[in-house]
Design a protein around this motif. Structure first.
Motif, PDB file in Angstrom:
ATOM      1  N   UNK A 197       0.919  -1.343  -0.049  1.00  0.00           N
ATOM      2  CA  UNK A 197      -0.042  -0.190  -0.034  1.00  0.00           C
ATOM      3  C   UNK A 197       0.855   1.195   0.063  1.00  0.00           C
ATOM      4  N   UNK A 198       1.936   1.294   0.657  1.00  0.00           N
ATOM      5  CA  UNK A 198       2.690   2.754   0.762  1.00  0.00           C
ATOM      6  C   UNK A 198       3.273   3.052  -0.768  1.00  0.00           C
ATOM      7  N   UNK A 199       3.652   1.861  -1.249  1.00  0.00           N
ATOM      8  CA  UNK A 199       4.213   2.306  -2.846  1.00  0.00           C
ATOM      9  C   UNK A 199       2.915   2.529  -3.715  1.00  0.00           C
ATOM     10  N   UNK A 200       1.923   1.955  -3.377  1.00  0.00           N
ATOM     11  CA  UNK A 200       0.771   1.978  -4.355  1.00  0.00           C
ATOM     12  C   UNK A 200       0.223   3.513  -4.143  1.00  0.00           C
ATOM     13  N   UNK A 201       0.219   4.134  -2.857  1.00  0.00           N
ATOM     14  CA  UNK A 201      -0.105   5.309  -2.679  1.00  0.00           C
ATOM     15  C   UNK A 201       0.838   6.439  -3.244  1.00  0.00           C
ATOM     16  N   UNK A 202       2.089   6.001  -3.349  1.00  0.00           N
ATOM     17  CA  UNK A 202       3.077   6.955  -3.839  1.00  0.00           C
ATOM     18  C   UNK A 202       2.838   6.977  -5.294  1.00  0.00           C
ATOM     19  N   UNK A 203       2.626   5.727  -5.984  1.00  0.00           N
ATOM     20  CA  UNK A 203       2.327   5.817  -7.496  1.00  0.00           C
ATOM     21  C   UNK A 203       1.144   6.744  -7.618  1.00  0.00           C
ATOM     22  N   UNK A 204       0.082   6.562  -6.906  1.00  0.00           N
ATOM     23  CA  UNK A 204      -1.181   7.561  -7.037  1.00  0.00           C
ATOM     24  C   UNK A 204      -0.778   8.867  -6.963  1.00  0.00           C
ATOM     25  N   UNK A 205      -0.032   9.312  -6.058  1.00  0.00           N
ATOM     26  CA  UNK A 205       0.309  10.823  -5.871  1.00  0.00           C
ATOM     27  C   UNK A 205       1.310  10.974  -7.132  1.00  0.00           C
ATOM     28  N   UNK A 206       2.092  10.310  -7.737  1.00  0.00           N
ATOM     29  CA  UNK A 206       2.924  10.471  -8.965  1.00  0.00           C
ATOM     30  C   UNK A 206       1.973  10.596 -10.274  1.00  0.00           C
ATOM     31  N   UNK A 256      -3.184  20.806  -3.670  1.00  0.00           N
ATOM     32  CA  UNK A 256      -4.281  20.124  -2.958  1.00  0.00           C
ATOM     33  C   UNK A 256      -4.579  18.638  -3.119  1.00  0.00           C
ATOM     34  N   UNK A 257      -4.611  18.162  -4.510  1.00  0.00           N
ATOM     35  CA  UNK A 257      -4.876  16.887  -4.498  1.00  0.00           C
ATOM     36  C   UNK A 257      -3.771  15.869  -3.725  1.00  0.00           C
ATOM     37  N   UNK A 258      -2.575  16.350  -4.107  1.00  0.00           N
ATOM     38  CA  UNK A 258      -1.288  15.756  -3.504  1.00  0.00           C
ATOM     39  C   UNK A 258      -1.473  15.829  -1.904  1.00  0.00           C
ATOM     40  N   UNK A 259      -2.011  16.888  -1.199  1.00  0.00           N
ATOM     41  CA  UNK A 259      -2.155  16.894   0.227  1.00  0.00           C
ATOM     42  C   UNK A 259      -3.378  15.848   0.502  1.00  0.00           C
ATOM     43  N   UNK A 260      -4.354  15.952  -0.157  1.00  0.00           N
ATOM     44  CA  UNK A 260      -5.206  14.769   0.067  1.00  0.00           C
ATOM     45  C   UNK A 260      -5.071  13.298  -0.182  1.00  0.00           C
ATOM     46  N   UNK A 261      -3.941  13.145  -1.162  1.00  0.00           N
ATOM     47  CA  UNK A 261      -3.501  11.699  -0.969  1.00  0.00           C
ATOM     48  C   UNK A 261      -2.776  11.535   0.375  1.00  0.00           C
ATOM     49  N   UNK A 262      -1.585  12.440   0.639  1.00  0.00           N
ATOM     50  CA  UNK A 262      -1.170  12.197   1.805  1.00  0.00           C
ATOM     51  C   UNK A 262      -1.841  12.070   2.986  1.00  0.00           C
ATOM     52  N   UNK A 263      -2.860  12.605   2.890  1.00  0.00           N
ATOM     53  CA  UNK A 263      -3.919  12.420   4.303  1.00  0.00           C
ATOM     54  C   UNK A 263      -4.449  10.973   4.252  1.00  0.00           C
ATOM     55  N   UNK A 264      -4.932  10.486   3.182  1.00  0.00           N
ATOM     56  CA  UNK A 264      -5.528   9.531   2.923  1.00  0.00           C
ATOM     57  C   UNK A 264      -4.317   8.193   3.213  1.00  0.00           C
ATOM     58  N   UNK A 265      -3.246   8.505   2.854  1.00  0.00           N
ATOM     59  CA  UNK A 265      -1.864   7.645   3.110  1.00  0.00           C
ATOM     60  C   UNK A 265      -1.876   7.532   4.560  1.00  0.00           C
ATOM     61  N   UNK A 266      -1.927   8.755   5.240  1.00  0.00           N
ATOM     62  CA  UNK A 266      -1.660   8.428   6.980  1.00  0.00           C
ATOM     63  C   UNK A 266      -2.854   7.773   7.481  1.00  0.00           C
ATOM     64  N   UNK A 267      -3.959   7.750   7.093  1.00  0.00           N
ATOM     65  CA  UNK A 267      -5.184   7.385   7.510  1.00  0.00           C
ATOM     66  C   UNK A 267      -5.274   5.853   7.454  1.00  0.00           C
TER      67      UNK A 267
END
Length: 275
Positions: A197-206, A256-267
């Motif tokens: 999941x961590x790398x999947x979220x990184x790919x989503x942010x990219x 803003x979308x990058x911040x949202x993805x970071x928030x979802x990743x933390x949750x």
């Protein structure tokens, strides 16, 4: 009582020895943004650069209000923004539904890796403008071709990130799950996917960032609305204040979308960096 009152507080791992990168950079980032804005104000208002090349912040704000109320190139700023958002988010949702499962399959199956890896690695380094003509020839100049172009740009980094996340799972965790009686599907679902999941979220942010950068290329062809179209149309008439305004709006939405993805990743991935 005295001992408890003056007892040393616990510190986060690595804080006592000064781990590289430890601590928040929010203050430094805020100071950097303020310094850049101040530099823009000073340089543009002092006349060191002609307004054609660098308009003042006041001119950009005035143009922002004018485009928001009266519009530009046949549409208001809200209409341009909603059109671009629908294209980027539609392509991003389609990429999430396809790239992540394919990336996971590439990680757990050598057959899937042999089938999908060559075409993905072939077109991944290509700029979207390189295959834009083929997309137009295949799908025309309608709305689908614009969304599909953005989808192709997002798909490759997300699929590769998912594959990399799956391949980085510790083999000890997999062996431990099998030793406790887990089936292959249970190992994939409860061990591999969660570890990836961590790398999947990184790919989503990219991917969402690449989607916004591809938006301008997608709106080059037969577009009548969109932030990218607005910027390109303004550039043709040397309206640099509209160009900078559009760049700022696109950058803010991407941020803003990058911040949202970071928030979802933390949750959803609270264990990242702790295990």
């Amino acid at each position: 009582m005295k001992t408890r009152l003056f007892a040393k507080r616990s510190v986060r791992p690595g804080e006592h020895f000064g781990a590289p990168g430890q601590g928040s950079a929010a203050g430094i980032a805020s100071a950097t943004v303020a310094a850049l804005l101040l530099l823009w104000v000073v340089v543009s208002n002092a006349g060191w650069v002609k307004p054609l090349f660098l308009p003042t912040p006041q001119a950009v704000i005035e143009k922002f209000l004018l485009v928001a109320t009266e519009g530009f190139a046949g549409a208001t700023l809200l209409e341009h923004t909603l059109t671009s958002l629908s294209r980027v988010l539609g392509a991003f949702a389609l990429a999430c539904a396809t790239a992540i499962p394919i990336g996971v399959m590439m990680g757990v199956s050598r057959v899937a890796r042999g089938v999908f890896d060559p075409p993905i690695e072939f077109y991944r380094p290509l700029p979207p403008l390189a295959y834009l003509p083929m997309v137009i020839i295949w799908f025309g100049i309608g709305e689908f071709s614009k969304v599909y172009l953005i989808f192709l740009a997002i798909f490759a980094p997300m699929a590769i990130a998912a594959r990399s996340g799956v391949r980085s799972v510790s083999i000890e965790q997999i062996h431990a799950a099998y030793s406790m009686g887990a089936t292959r599907l249970q190992v994939i679902r409860h061990v591999i996917l969660k570890s990836a999941l961590p790398e999947i979220f990184t790919g989503m942010r990219i991917g969402i960032g690449v989607g916004w950068t591809t938006l301008v290329a997608g709106e080059m062809v037969a577009s009548t609305r969109g932030l990218g179209f607005m910027v390109l149309n303004a550039a043709e008439f040397l309206a640099s204040d509209v160009v900078i305004m559009g760049i700022i709006v696109i950058g803010l939405f991407a941020f803003v979308f990058d911040l949202m993805m970071r928030h979802f990743e933390k949750v959803l991935v609270p264990w990242k960096g702790k295990v």
